[in-house]
Scaffold this active site. Structure first.
Site, mmCIF file in Angstrom:
data_model
loop_
_atom_site.group_PDB
_atom_site.id
_atom_site.type_symbol
_atom_site.label_atom_id
_atom_site.label_comp_id
_atom_site.label_asym_id
_atom_site.label_seq_id
_atom_site.Cartn_x
_atom_site.Cartn_y
_atom_site.Cartn_z
ATOM 1 N N GLY A 31 -46.585 12.461 14.707
ATOM 2 C CA GLY A 31 -45.483 12.184 13.785
ATOM 3 C C GLY A 31 -45.821 11.167 12.709
ATOM 4 O O GLY A 31 -44.964 10.363 12.341
ATOM 5 N N LYS A 32 -47.058 11.231 12.195
ATOM 6 C CA LYS A 32 -47.417 10.327 11.082
ATOM 7 C C LYS A 32 -46.501 10.562 9.893
ATOM 8 O O LYS A 32 -46.110 9.630 9.208
ATOM 9 C CB LYS A 32 -48.862 10.613 10.616
ATOM 10 C CG LYS A 32 -49.915 9.961 11.461
ATOM 11 C CD LYS A 32 -51.255 10.022 10.747
ATOM 12 C CE LYS A 32 -51.664 11.424 10.454
ATOM 13 N NZ LYS A 32 -52.705 12.010 11.220
ATOM 14 N N TYR B 285 -48.990 30.642 11.209
ATOM 15 C CA TYR B 285 -49.554 30.370 12.531
ATOM 16 C C TYR B 285 -50.548 29.217 12.457
ATOM 17 O O TYR B 285 -50.760 28.499 13.417
ATOM 18 C CB TYR B 285 -50.262 31.610 13.094
ATOM 19 C CG TYR B 285 -49.298 32.689 13.500
ATOM 20 C CD1 TYR B 285 -48.593 32.575 14.699
ATOM 21 C CD2 TYR B 285 -49.052 33.775 12.676
ATOM 22 C CE1 TYR B 285 -47.679 33.548 15.065
ATOM 23 C CE2 TYR B 285 -48.142 34.745 13.029
ATOM 24 C CZ TYR B 285 -47.455 34.633 14.232
ATOM 25 O OH TYR B 285 -46.537 35.582 14.586
ATOM 26 N N THR C 193 -53.103 2.257 28.055
ATOM 27 C CA THR C 193 -53.432 1.752 26.716
ATOM 28 C C THR C 193 -54.840 2.137 26.257
ATOM 29 O O THR C 193 -55.193 1.940 25.108
ATOM 30 C CB THR C 193 -53.348 0.212 26.672
ATOM 31 O OG1 THR C 193 -54.375 -0.319 27.516
ATOM 32 C CG2 THR C 193 -51.998 -0.283 27.143
ATOM 33 N N GLN D 166 -56.855 1.806 22.631
ATOM 34 C CA GLN D 166 -57.988 0.884 22.419
ATOM 35 C C GLN D 166 -59.183 1.627 21.818
ATOM 36 O O GLN D 166 -59.820 1.154 20.884
ATOM 37 C CB GLN D 166 -58.409 0.259 23.748
ATOM 38 C CG GLN D 166 -57.361 -0.662 24.353
ATOM 39 C CD GLN D 166 -57.865 -1.270 25.657
ATOM 40 O OE1 GLN D 166 -59.013 -1.683 25.759
ATOM 41 N NE2 GLN D 166 -57.018 -1.313 26.665
ATOM 42 N N CYS E 132 -35.141 34.524 -0.392
ATOM 43 C CA CYS E 132 -36.381 35.081 -0.933
ATOM 44 C C CYS E 132 -36.616 36.495 -0.400
ATOM 45 O O CYS E 132 -35.890 37.390 -0.798
ATOM 46 C CB CYS E 132 -37.548 34.139 -0.697
ATOM 47 S SG CYS E 132 -38.815 34.381 -1.946
ATOM 48 N N HIS F 240 -35.740 29.378 -3.100
ATOM 49 C CA HIS F 240 -35.656 28.753 -1.775
ATOM 50 C C HIS F 240 -34.800 27.487 -1.858
ATOM 51 O O HIS F 240 -35.331 26.407 -2.133
ATOM 52 C CB HIS F 240 -37.044 28.341 -1.286
ATOM 53 C CG HIS F 240 -37.941 29.473 -0.939
ATOM 54 N ND1 HIS F 240 -38.130 29.892 0.357
ATOM 55 C CD2 HIS F 240 -38.711 30.270 -1.709
ATOM 56 C CE1 HIS F 240 -38.993 30.900 0.367
ATOM 57 N NE2 HIS F 240 -39.365 31.152 -0.869
ATOM 58 N N GLU G 296 -33.708 25.759 0.420
ATOM 59 C CA GLU G 296 -34.021 24.823 1.504
ATOM 60 C C GLU G 296 -34.997 23.724 1.087
ATOM 61 O O GLU G 296 -35.039 22.666 1.691
ATOM 62 C CB GLU G 296 -34.566 25.574 2.735
ATOM 63 C CG GLU G 296 -35.958 26.172 2.606
ATOM 64 C CD GLU G 296 -35.981 27.577 2.000
ATOM 65 O OE1 GLU G 296 -35.020 27.941 1.293
ATOM 66 O OE2 GLU G 296 -36.973 28.296 2.220
HETATM 67 N N1 GLN Z 1 -42.966 38.571 -0.167
HETATM 68 C C1 GLN Z 1 -41.963 38.353 -1.161
HETATM 69 C C2 GLN Z 1 -42.575 38.140 -2.546
HETATM 70 O O1 GLN Z 1 -43.719 37.805 -2.663
HETATM 71 C C3 GLN Z 1 -41.045 37.200 -0.784
HETATM 72 C C4 GLN Z 1 -41.750 35.898 -0.625
HETATM 73 C C5 GLN Z 1 -40.938 34.880 0.121
HETATM 74 O O2 GLN Z 1 -40.042 35.207 0.900
HETATM 75 N N2 GLN Z 1 -41.270 33.614 -0.036
HETATM 76 O O3 GLN Z 1 -41.908 38.290 -3.530
#
Ligand code: GLN
Length: 538
Positions: free
Chosen positions: A17-18, A55, A189, A193, A382, A508, A510
């Site tokens: 968790g750096k 992955y 520890t 060390q 997306c 995106h 997020e």
């Molecule tokens: N594979 C899709 C594209 O390249 C969507 C990419 C994604 O979901 N980030 O447009």
């Protein structure tokens, strides 16, 4: 104030968790009014993580300036509300590339180009690049990997040199692991060390030790570690497992990590960090009793980090809506007509995840058809948005073979396709539509209502686009294109206005959601899910 440099290294094992410790420290320093940024140095040879599959390296995060970055940059932004850029994430590959470019240009004037000093100088330049802008009081530099790795050696040598040059304007925090051996009933520890010894062999004396542990570190153990590692006992800080990563800044503050850093870098310590908004968030999280359940349909659901930013955005939105969040991961390859009802029936809302390639795509269509027909709040991101478009084309427009040319280059109905300028690109690295683009939202759309504005900017990472030749057909049949790029007219947001909440974004959202400023579209989606739950009386 003169820029101070804080280096964060790690020992014993990875995944301690750096990134969270760096983010927590930045969060506290920012809450004390300092201008802070964090950068990550990754010792791998890839130029950036854009070409790594989930992955290998979990989610690929995207900065506003279109850099495909390590997912730790997502933590940095979520904890600090600062925006990172390409300069905040540097890999061995980038360092070597720029040294080799310089060599080809003849910049080294006939000298033999070597790891020391040329690679290390390039690393030092990259460390200082953000400091030289004059925009920051503190630069926190996280060195990826574990002390002892061959790959990290040039980075640690650069840190050694910088510590020597910068003196008290710099500091090293070393994060290690203190395991609890159940059979001996003891915290051990020795790994710490050894790890500090390894760092010392490389000429770096850590100033602060952060010990990751599952049990409280006793005073005795703390003193022992301080003595054997040449670190002041009050600069030995524990990082104990907590219920949420967002509690870590407070845990660090309780042990005065921010004050230690200020004191050691001769920076004035005034008052306390302003953590009230952060506390408000944590209190809401602690006090929530009701749960909102979101199904996330994707093909990487067994990987904890593949959808990191989506998970965190959902959590932030649910917290501000005074709910606990339960995410049910639904493997898109395992969704079929026969089981979709059983898999989705308990969901208050469904997210269709981003992704690449054919695998799992049919399951996304099945899930989308169910959600559309049962009017479940649904959020496509997306590839998820592209799937919304394809599913609608097949089922509502009657274009049975509709597809994205990514999945079927010969489809007769290429409702999702490459833009002309993308067609000639053969390189994979950094060639997508990346970074923040403007989007204009249609008045009265769910998206415009959510943002409270018609002009927004969000980050992209994709090659394929909604095919505008089909736009009218979609709109006539009830799927509206409610967000578009004002310059290129590319479709960025689709909605089915007759549904409770059925929104897909080519971007995106997020990536821009943080603890102190959660993304409005996630808030709107979670609210719709909560309302749906109440409506159907669950
Ligand atoms: N594979 C899709 C594209 O390249 C969507 C990419 C994604 O979901 N980030 O447009």
């Amino acid at each position: 104030m003169e820029t101070k440099y804080i280096f964060v290294t790690g020992g014993v094992v990875s995944s301690l968790g750096k990134g969270i410790i760096s983010s927590s420290l930045a969060c506290l320093l920012k809450a004390r009014g300092y201008r802070v940024t964090i950068q990550k140095f990754d010792p791998y040879i890839n130029i950036d993580p854009g070409t790594l599959n989930p992955y290998e390296h979990g989610e690929c995060y995207v900065t506003v300036d279109g850099h495909e970055a390590d997912l730790d940059l997502g933590h940095y932004e979520r904890f600090t509300d600062i925006q990172t850029t390409r300069a905040n994430n540097v890999t061995t590959g980038r360092i070597y590339q720029s040294v080799i470019d310089k060599e080809r240009r003849g910049d080294y004037l006939g000298k033999t180009v070597q790891i020391v000093p040329h690679i290390t100088d390039e690393i030092k330049r990259a460390v200082k690049a953000l400091g030289n802008t004059g925009d920051f009081d503190f630069i926190i530099t996280e060195i990826g990997g574990v002390v002892g790795d061959i790959e990290s050696l040039p980075f640690l040598e650069a840190v050694r040199q910088l510590r020597w040059e910068l003196g008290d304007s710099s500091l090293c925090i070393h994060l290690t692991y203190v395991p609890y051996i159940a059979a001996a009933k003891e915290l051990k520890t020795k790994p710490t060390q050894h790890s500090v010894k390894k760092l010392q062999e490389l000429g770096i004396q850590p100033d602060v030790l952060v010990l990751r542990t599952e049990r409280d570190i006793t005073t005795e153990v703390r003193r022992k570690i301080a003595l054997f590692c040449n670190v002041a006992p009050d600069a030995v800080v524990q990082s104990i497992d907590v219920d949420t990563i967002y509690r870590v800044p407070l845990k660090m503050h309780e042990q005065h990590l921010d004050e230690i850093v200020l004191r050691k870098t001769h920076t004035p310590i005034e008052g306390e960090p302003h953590m009230a908004p952060w506390m408000n968030f944590l209190n809401k999280m602690g006090n929530a009793t009701e749960t909102v359940t979101i199904g996330l349909v994707g093909k990487y659901v067994e990987l904890q980090d593949a959808y990191k930013s989506i998970n965190e955005s959902l959590l932030q939105a649910a917290t501000y809506a005074d709910h606990r969040l339960k995410i049910v991961y639904i493997h898109s390859e395992k969704v079929s007509d026969a089981n979709v009802e059983e898999k989705l029936a308990g969901m208050d809302g469904v997210i269709i995840a981003p992704g690449f390639g054919q695998r799992g795509i049919e399951g996304k269509f099945v899930a989308l058809k169910y959600c559309r027909e049962h009017d479940v709040p649904t959020f496509g991101i997306c590839l998820g948005m592209q799937c919304m478009v394809i599913e609608f084309a097949r089922d509502v427009l009657g274009l049975a073979e509709a597809n994205s040319t990514e999945m079927n280059p010969g489809t007769p109905d290429n409702v999702i396709d490459l833009m002309e300028e993308q067609k000639s690109i053969s390189n994979m690295g950094g060639t997508m539509r990346l970074g923040a683009y403007e989007c204009r939202l249609a008045p009265g759309s769910k998206a415009a209502e959510a943002y409270g504005s018609q002009d927004i900017k969000e980050r992209h990472r994709h090659r394929f686009e909604f095919n505008n030749a089909y736009r009218e057909k979609f709109e006539r049949a009830g799927m509206a294109c409610v967000g578009e790029n004002p310059r290129t007219h590319l479709v960025e947001v689709v909605e089915i206005p007759s549904k409770r909440w059925f929104v897909g974004t080519q971007y995106h959202p997020e990536y821009s959601s943080t603890v102190l400023s959660p993304n409005p579209l996630f808030i709107s989606f979670i609210k719709a899910a909560i309302a749906y739950k109440a409506e159907i009386g669950k």
